[in-house]
Design a protein around this motif. Sequence first.
Motif, short mmCIF file in Angstrom:
data_model
loop_
_atom_site.label_atom_id
_atom_site.label_comp_id
_atom_site.label_asym_id
_atom_site.label_seq_id
_atom_site.Cartn_x
_atom_site.Cartn_y
_atom_site.Cartn_z
N GLY A 146 94.87 8.96 -48.68
CA GLY A 146 94.55 7.96 -49.70
C GLY A 146 95.29 6.65 -49.59
N GLN A 147 95.94 6.39 -48.46
CA GLN A 147 96.63 5.11 -48.29
C GLN A 147 95.95 4.25 -47.23
OE1 GLN A 147 100.89 5.49 -47.69
NE2 GLN A 147 101.24 5.52 -49.90
N ARG A 148 96.01 2.95 -47.48
CA ARG A 148 95.50 1.98 -46.52
C ARG A 148 96.65 1.44 -45.67
NH1 ARG A 148 91.30 -1.77 -50.03
NH2 ARG A 148 89.85 -0.09 -50.56
N GLY A 149 96.30 1.04 -44.46
CA GLY A 149 97.35 0.53 -43.58
C GLY A 149 96.83 -0.55 -42.66
N VAL A 150 97.75 -1.05 -41.85
CA VAL A 150 97.40 -2.05 -40.84
C VAL A 150 98.21 -1.75 -39.58
CG1 VAL A 150 99.16 -3.75 -41.57
CG2 VAL A 150 97.08 -4.53 -40.42
N LEU A 151 97.62 -2.05 -38.45
CA LEU A 151 98.29 -1.87 -37.17
C LEU A 151 98.52 -3.25 -36.56
CD1 LEU A 151 99.28 -0.06 -34.82
CD2 LEU A 151 96.90 0.15 -34.08
N LEU A 152 99.78 -3.57 -36.30
CA LEU A 152 100.15 -4.85 -35.69
C LEU A 152 100.48 -4.60 -34.23
CD1 LEU A 152 102.58 -6.20 -38.47
CD2 LEU A 152 100.08 -6.36 -38.36
N TRP B 48 91.28 -11.58 -44.03
CA TRP B 48 90.65 -11.17 -45.29
C TRP B 48 89.27 -10.56 -45.03
CZ3 TRP B 48 86.20 -12.34 -48.05
CH2 TRP B 48 86.20 -11.95 -49.40
N GLY B 49 88.51 -11.23 -44.18
CA GLY B 49 87.17 -10.73 -43.87
C GLY B 49 87.21 -9.39 -43.15
N ALA B 50 88.13 -9.25 -42.21
CA ALA B 50 88.22 -8.00 -41.46
C ALA B 50 88.72 -6.86 -42.35
CB ALA B 50 89.16 -8.19 -40.26
N ALA B 51 89.65 -7.18 -43.25
CA ALA B 51 90.16 -6.14 -44.16
C ALA B 51 89.04 -5.62 -45.04
CB ALA B 51 91.31 -6.69 -45.00
N ASN B 52 88.20 -6.53 -45.53
CA ASN B 52 87.08 -6.11 -46.37
C ASN B 52 86.09 -5.26 -45.58
OD1 ASN B 52 86.91 -7.19 -49.31
ND2 ASN B 52 87.97 -8.76 -48.11
N LEU B 53 85.80 -5.70 -44.36
CA LEU B 53 84.91 -4.90 -43.51
C LEU B 53 85.48 -3.51 -43.30
CD1 LEU B 53 83.79 -7.22 -40.56
CD2 LEU B 53 82.30 -5.84 -42.02
N ALA B 54 86.75 -3.45 -42.95
CA ALA B 54 87.36 -2.15 -42.62
C ALA B 54 87.36 -1.23 -43.84
CB ALA B 54 88.79 -2.36 -42.10
N PHE B 55 87.89 -1.73 -44.97
CA PHE B 55 88.14 -0.84 -46.10
C PHE B 55 86.90 -0.59 -46.96
CE2 PHE B 55 92.51 -2.65 -45.39
CZ PHE B 55 93.00 -1.50 -44.78
N ASN B 56 85.93 -1.50 -46.90
CA ASN B 56 84.73 -1.30 -47.70
C ASN B 56 83.57 -0.67 -46.94
OD1 ASN B 56 85.98 -2.39 -49.94
ND2 ASN B 56 85.35 -4.47 -49.44
N THR B 57 83.62 -0.74 -45.62
CA THR B 57 82.53 -0.12 -44.85
C THR B 57 83.05 0.98 -43.93
OG1 THR B 57 82.49 -1.54 -42.85
CG2 THR B 57 81.42 -2.41 -44.82
N TRP B 58 84.35 1.32 -44.06
CA TRP B 58 84.96 2.44 -43.32
C TRP B 58 84.72 2.35 -41.83
CZ3 TRP B 58 81.05 4.02 -47.05
CH2 TRP B 58 81.53 3.99 -48.35
N ARG B 59 85.14 1.23 -41.28
CA ARG B 59 84.98 0.99 -39.84
C ARG B 59 86.29 0.43 -39.28
NH1 ARG B 59 80.77 2.68 -41.35
NH2 ARG B 59 78.71 2.50 -40.44
N HIS C 165 84.31 7.62 -39.39
CA HIS C 165 84.06 6.51 -40.32
C HIS C 165 85.27 6.26 -41.20
CE1 HIS C 165 79.41 6.05 -40.13
NE2 HIS C 165 79.97 6.16 -38.95
N MET C 166 86.39 6.05 -40.54
CA MET C 166 87.62 5.72 -41.26
C MET C 166 87.90 4.23 -41.06
SD MET C 166 90.22 8.68 -40.02
CE MET C 166 90.12 10.39 -40.57
N PRO C 167 88.47 3.59 -42.09
CA PRO C 167 88.87 2.20 -41.89
C PRO C 167 90.07 2.13 -40.94
CG PRO C 167 89.59 2.96 -44.04
CD PRO C 167 88.78 4.08 -43.44
N LEU C 168 90.08 1.10 -40.12
CA LEU C 168 91.27 0.80 -39.31
C LEU C 168 91.32 -0.70 -39.16
CD1 LEU C 168 93.64 1.54 -37.40
CD2 LEU C 168 91.98 1.50 -35.53
#
Lengths: 189, 199
Positions: free
Chosen positions: A78-84, A156-167, A104-107
């Motif tokens: 249930g946590q969101r993350g980011v990879l740098l 911002w755009g990529a975060a929305n894509l990832a977390f809202n469309t699980w990609r 179909h997980m966000p990354l």
Amino acid sequence: MADTAVKTKDKATAPLHPWPDDVYRVLKEAGVKQVGMVPDAGHSRLIRAFDADPETRLVTLTTEEEGVAMLAGAWLGGQRGVLLLQSSGVGNCINMLSLPAICHMPLLMLVTMRGDWGEFNPWQIPMGQGTQASLEAMGVIVTRADTPDDVAPTVWGAANLAFNTWRPAAVLIGQRVLGAKNFKELARK
Amino acid sequence: MTNPNALLHRRDVVNELLRDRGDILVIAGLGAPNWDVSAAGDHANNFPLWGAMGAAAMMGLGLALAQPKRKVLVVTGDGEMLMGIGSLATIAVEKPPNLTIAVLDNERFGETGMQKTHTASGVDLAGMALAAGIRTSQTVRTMEQVSEIRDLAHQGKGTVFALVKINPEALVFTLPPADGVILTTRFRQSVLGDEALYN
């Protein structure tokens, strides 16, 4: 030389632009709680911001694909993350990208480019030039920012894509934003 | 159980690790550990991997950090652990108290023809985990020790690494759902509730 003038101008302006602070705010608003990273100079300011943030777990990885797996586990919990990571690290991730693709997980990946605009080190060229194609071959949605002003909106755009469309979604931060290194200059000093 | 040098049977080991499993969360590495965990009983709180070799321990870390009140058990094989060997260093630094990693070590790449892995030549994964800084790290050779690891996993009082020496036996596959979306969604729904379906 005109080339030198451009480089000098970028060197002078790049560290002053607050794009890493803007990216930090975007990622906080997106609800990022885990940050996996293999350091890059271009990410250093963002890494310092997360390191000082008690709400975020900053995890140093031995290799970038560890972060792909860690953030898949985070998503299950249930946590969101980011990879740098740096563009060379994208090559380390390729098979592991099967995981977010098939599940179909966000990354969200923020990739600082090498082997790109103004590169000095020839060894950075193969992976740098292959970064976008490698990501796209594995089904990652790739967007790119080549000016400091464009970085935070692109994230911002990529975060929305990832977390809202699980990609899986990656932002490539061009070397023109970061300023190209010149080891020959450093070696002369 | 009378001969302490006899290799353990992998399904016995996994059945014991998952005895009275309560609300423990399980990540299973690809190949036989997946089939073993599934043979012990398919469960929404299992995430059995069908690919992404080297992912299991790090998925366990991300899950353990995200769910600090739950206990997380990773069950994987020696080949899978070797492919993600650096994750032992990463996990040792993070030290999640609610994470146990049990490596079923048959010293073989079982799915590909039983070729020997590095552990067959003496590479000591428990020693590597210990040297990385996972202080509770041991080689397990008896079912009594398996029971101790099971209890430690449920207590969640520190990161645990167990290298369980098992017989290189090839058993009938017990397959969980293969669809990653089904596995992900049912796991998230079980852990996070129905809200997971809406986000």
